[in-house]
Design a protein around this motif. Structure first.
Motif, PDB file in Angstrom:
ATOM      1  N   UNK A  96       1.023  -0.942  -0.255  1.00 59.31           N
ATOM      2  CA  UNK A  96       0.166  -0.254  -0.131  1.00 59.31           C
ATOM      3  C   UNK A  96       0.852   1.220  -0.274  1.00 59.31           C
ATOM      4  N   UNK A  97       1.901   1.141  -0.370  1.00 60.30           N
ATOM      5  CA  UNK A  97       2.853   2.175  -0.557  1.00 60.30           C
ATOM      6  C   UNK A  97       2.776   3.120  -1.435  1.00 60.30           C
ATOM      7  N   UNK A  98       3.091   4.411  -1.370  1.00 64.64           N
ATOM      8  CA  UNK A  98       2.204   5.961  -2.432  1.00 64.64           C
ATOM      9  C   UNK A  98       3.979   6.095  -3.527  1.00 64.64           C
ATOM     10  N   UNK A  99       4.517   5.136  -2.664  1.00 68.77           N
ATOM     11  CA  UNK A  99       6.192   5.898  -3.050  1.00 68.77           C
ATOM     12  C   UNK A  99       6.313   5.861  -4.781  1.00 68.77           C
ATOM     13  N   UNK A 100       6.763   6.687  -4.957  1.00 64.54           N
ATOM     14  CA  UNK A 100       7.067   7.568  -6.804  1.00 64.54           C
ATOM     15  C   UNK A 100       8.484   6.757  -6.891  1.00 64.54           C
ATOM     16  N   UNK A 101       9.333   6.339  -7.544  1.00 63.08           N
ATOM     17  CA  UNK A 101      10.450   6.387  -8.192  1.00 63.08           C
ATOM     18  C   UNK A 101      10.763   7.000  -9.237  1.00 63.08           C
ATOM     19  N   UNK A 102      11.220   8.287  -9.163  1.00 64.48           N
ATOM     20  CA  UNK A 102      11.308   9.175 -10.699  1.00 64.48           C
ATOM     21  C   UNK A 102      13.414   8.195 -11.161  1.00 64.48           C
ATOM     22  N   UNK A 103      12.848   7.783 -12.160  1.00 59.44           N
ATOM     23  CA  UNK A 103      14.471   7.542 -12.822  1.00 59.44           C
ATOM     24  C   UNK A 103      14.945   8.304 -13.484  1.00 59.44           C
ATOM     25  N   UNK A 104      16.517   8.056 -13.688  1.00 59.54           N
ATOM     26  CA  UNK A 104      17.540   8.314 -14.441  1.00 59.54           C
ATOM     27  C   UNK A 104      18.492   7.208 -14.815  1.00 59.54           C
ATOM     28  N   UNK A 105      19.425   7.778 -16.114  1.00 55.82           N
ATOM     29  CA  UNK A 105      19.821   7.231 -16.594  1.00 55.82           C
ATOM     30  C   UNK A 105      20.987   7.711 -16.162  1.00 55.82           C
ATOM     31  N   UNK A 106      22.605   6.543 -16.505  1.00 54.55           N
ATOM     32  CA  UNK A 106      23.992   6.879 -16.737  1.00 54.55           C
ATOM     33  C   UNK A 106      24.529   7.276 -17.562  1.00 54.55           C
ATOM     34  N   UNK A 107      24.885   8.481 -18.186  1.00 56.78           N
ATOM     35  CA  UNK A 107      25.257   9.095 -19.054  1.00 56.78           C
ATOM     36  C   UNK A 107      26.973   7.911 -19.307  1.00 56.78           C
ATOM     37  N   UNK A 108      26.858   8.191 -20.344  1.00 58.72           N
ATOM     38  CA  UNK A 108      28.451   7.996 -21.295  1.00 58.72           C
ATOM     39  C   UNK A 108      28.553   8.428 -21.913  1.00 58.72           C
ATOM     40  N   UNK A 109      29.817   7.668 -22.558  1.00 55.60           N
ATOM     41  CA  UNK A 109      31.207   8.660 -23.753  1.00 55.60           C
ATOM     42  C   UNK A 109      29.784   7.789 -25.310  1.00 55.60           C
ATOM     43  N   UNK A 110      29.375   7.144 -25.231  1.00 56.05           N
ATOM     44  CA  UNK A 110      28.691   5.857 -25.567  1.00 56.05           C
ATOM     45  C   UNK A 110      26.805   6.517 -26.310  1.00 56.05           C
ATOM     46  N   UNK A 111      26.798   7.347 -25.502  1.00 59.07           N
ATOM     47  CA  UNK A 111      25.452   7.720 -25.407  1.00 59.07           C
ATOM     48  C   UNK A 111      24.696   8.429 -26.515  1.00 59.07           C
ATOM     49  N   UNK A 112      23.529   7.288 -27.326  1.00 62.64           N
ATOM     50  CA  UNK A 112      22.718   8.388 -28.241  1.00 62.64           C
ATOM     51  C   UNK A 112      21.376   9.242 -27.569  1.00 62.64           C
ATOM     52  N   UNK A 113      21.177  10.555 -28.839  1.00 60.62           N
ATOM     53  CA  UNK A 113      21.297  11.120 -28.472  1.00 60.62           C
ATOM     54  C   UNK A 113      19.423  10.509 -28.402  1.00 60.62           C
ATOM     55  N   UNK A 114      19.604   9.534 -29.487  1.00 62.35           N
ATOM     56  CA  UNK A 114      17.729   8.443 -29.512  1.00 62.35           C
ATOM     57  C   UNK A 114      17.129   7.917 -27.993  1.00 62.35           C
ATOM     58  N   UNK A 115      18.703   7.781 -27.218  1.00 61.93           N
ATOM     59  CA  UNK A 115      17.915   7.094 -26.387  1.00 61.93           C
ATOM     60  C   UNK A 115      17.552   8.270 -24.919  1.00 61.93           C
ATOM     61  N   UNK A 116      17.624   9.944 -25.137  1.00 58.49           N
ATOM     62  CA  UNK A 116      16.850  10.771 -24.466  1.00 58.49           C
ATOM     63  C   UNK A 116      15.798  10.949 -24.965  1.00 58.49           C
ATOM     64  N   UNK A 117      15.346  10.575 -26.646  1.00 56.67           N
ATOM     65  CA  UNK A 117      13.434  11.016 -26.693  1.00 56.67           C
ATOM     66  C   UNK A 117      13.183   9.764 -26.587  1.00 56.67           C
ATOM     67  N   UNK A 118      13.668   8.498 -26.708  1.00 49.59           N
ATOM     68  CA  UNK A 118      13.063   6.929 -25.248  1.00 49.59           C
ATOM     69  C   UNK A 118      12.619   7.765 -24.072  1.00 49.59           C
TER      70      UNK A 118
END
Length: 378
Positions: A96-118
């Protein structure tokens, strides 16, 4: 011993809240209660596996939402991984918890701009975390060349209104560990803000007067900072008083007293650019108390009590609710919570440790008596 290392003083004067300050309420047998809009934690480590199950309830009991750090093994580098991690957190929550996790991504040298859109389309990813490679726990996959390798991703983050969360330290071993935040500001963060003025940036766990001045020099709403309980209450003497204190070791490391005072002043005078981010980082006792101990302080069970201590000692309880509950969601463009939490002026003793299947975790201020106790309200 500096004043703020002592337990809360008795008989501290209470300052009545203003329009959006904490509202005092009367409770039989209690000196004073504060009613606060339920806070959020804008910088939280929940780990995974058994450790996740052992710690998530402490955050869920006190906070409505939390920005969840992605530095697992392996790191959370994709939106799909963030969605899967979120499901693990939800399954580990108390019933019955209403706690909401807000997720993040780990930035790397190889991340694609499309991943930000996703990530933006997912509805569950709210920021991207910059770890300079080697800066802290599980940061070995972090960024090695922000401007040379990550600029297209950063530009897409501007378009998607996706904040960048920054661990603000250079990692050059030739640079003194106590100077790494200032040098990061001068060589990376200030040029970044000048190059991409529309990029929203949160400087995580600020530790120095230099960081306070930098944040306050930036446009409100574009650059902000999270502040931990340890950097408000402890200075670098706390690492060595009474012998080496591994449970006070964190990164960025504790700094001189002049820096602690600057951070206290920034948050207690009511600046909207600073908000609650515990950086609560659980490690098993055996990995803290070993020859090469882990960096991180576990503060989730005591954080609200400690923040209240800081604001009370500064005579600024009327500024507490904005710091804990308003400034963060306002910066992220999210609605403020509508539920309430109570902070009671009632002594309670912090447990010496919290046991779980694989070991035990020692919390911040273990075994000490605190004078503000949080609880939910009916």
């Amino acid at each position: 011993m500096i004043k703020t290392l002592n337990l809360p003083c008795k008989g501290s004067k209470f300052f009545l809240g203003k329009a959006e300050g904490p509202r005092p309420i009367k409770t039989k047998g209690v000196k004073m209660d504060l009613s606060l809009t339920r806070p959020d934690d804008w910088h939280l480590h929940l780990r995974d596996g058994d450790l996740l199950g052992a710690v998530v309830s402490h955050s869920a009991h006190h906070f409505g939402r939390a920005i969840i750090m992605p530095n697992l093994k392996p790191p959370v580098m994709t939106t799909a991984a963030a969605v899967a991690y979120r499901e693990s957190i939800l399954k580990a929550l108390p019933e019955n918890s209403d706690f909401t996790p807000l997720m993040t991504l780990y930035l790397t040298d190889h991340m694609s701009p499309n991943e930000i859109k996703l990530a933006r389309r997912s509805g569950v990813v709210f920021a991207v975390k910059l770890y300079p490679a080697g800066a802290t726990t599980n940061s070995q996959d972090g960024v090695t060349d922000l401007f040379g390798k990550c600029l297209p991703v950063l530009e897409e983050m501007v378009e998607q209104n996706m904040p960048l969360l920054v661990h603000g330290e250079v990692t050059d071993p030739e640079v003194d560990i106590f100077d790494r935040e200032k040098l990061f500001i001068d060589t990376i963060l200030r040029p970044l803000v000048q190059k991409l003025p529309r990029l929203k940036v949160v400087m995580e766990h600020v530790t120095t007067l230099d960081a306070v001045r930098f944040v306050e020099s930036c446009i409100e709403g574009s650059v902000a900072a999270t502040v931990t309980p340890q950097h408000l209450l402890l200075n670098r003497n706390s690492l060595f008083q009474g012998g080496l204190q591994p449970h006070n070791y964190c990164l960025p490391v504790l700094k001189r007293e002049i820096h602690r005072q600057a951070i206290v002043s920034a948050v207690t005078r009511g600046s909207k650019q600073f908000f609650l981010g515990t950086d609560s980082a659980p490690h098993e006792r055996r990995w803290k108390e070993c020859p090469c101990g882990c960096a991180g302080i576990y503060s989730s069970p005591v954080a609200l009590s400690l923040y209240a201590m800081v604001f009370e000692q500064a005579g600024a309880l009327d500024k507490l609710e904005a710091f804990t509950s308003f400034n963060g969601p306002d910066f992220y463009g999210l609605p403020r919570n509508t539920s309430k939490i109570r902070l009671s002026k009632a002594q309670w003793r912090v447990p010496e440790s919290y046991a779980f299947e694989s070991g035990e975790i020692v919390p911040m201020f273990a075994g000490q008596t605190l004078e503000w106790r949080p609880s939910t309200m009916d």
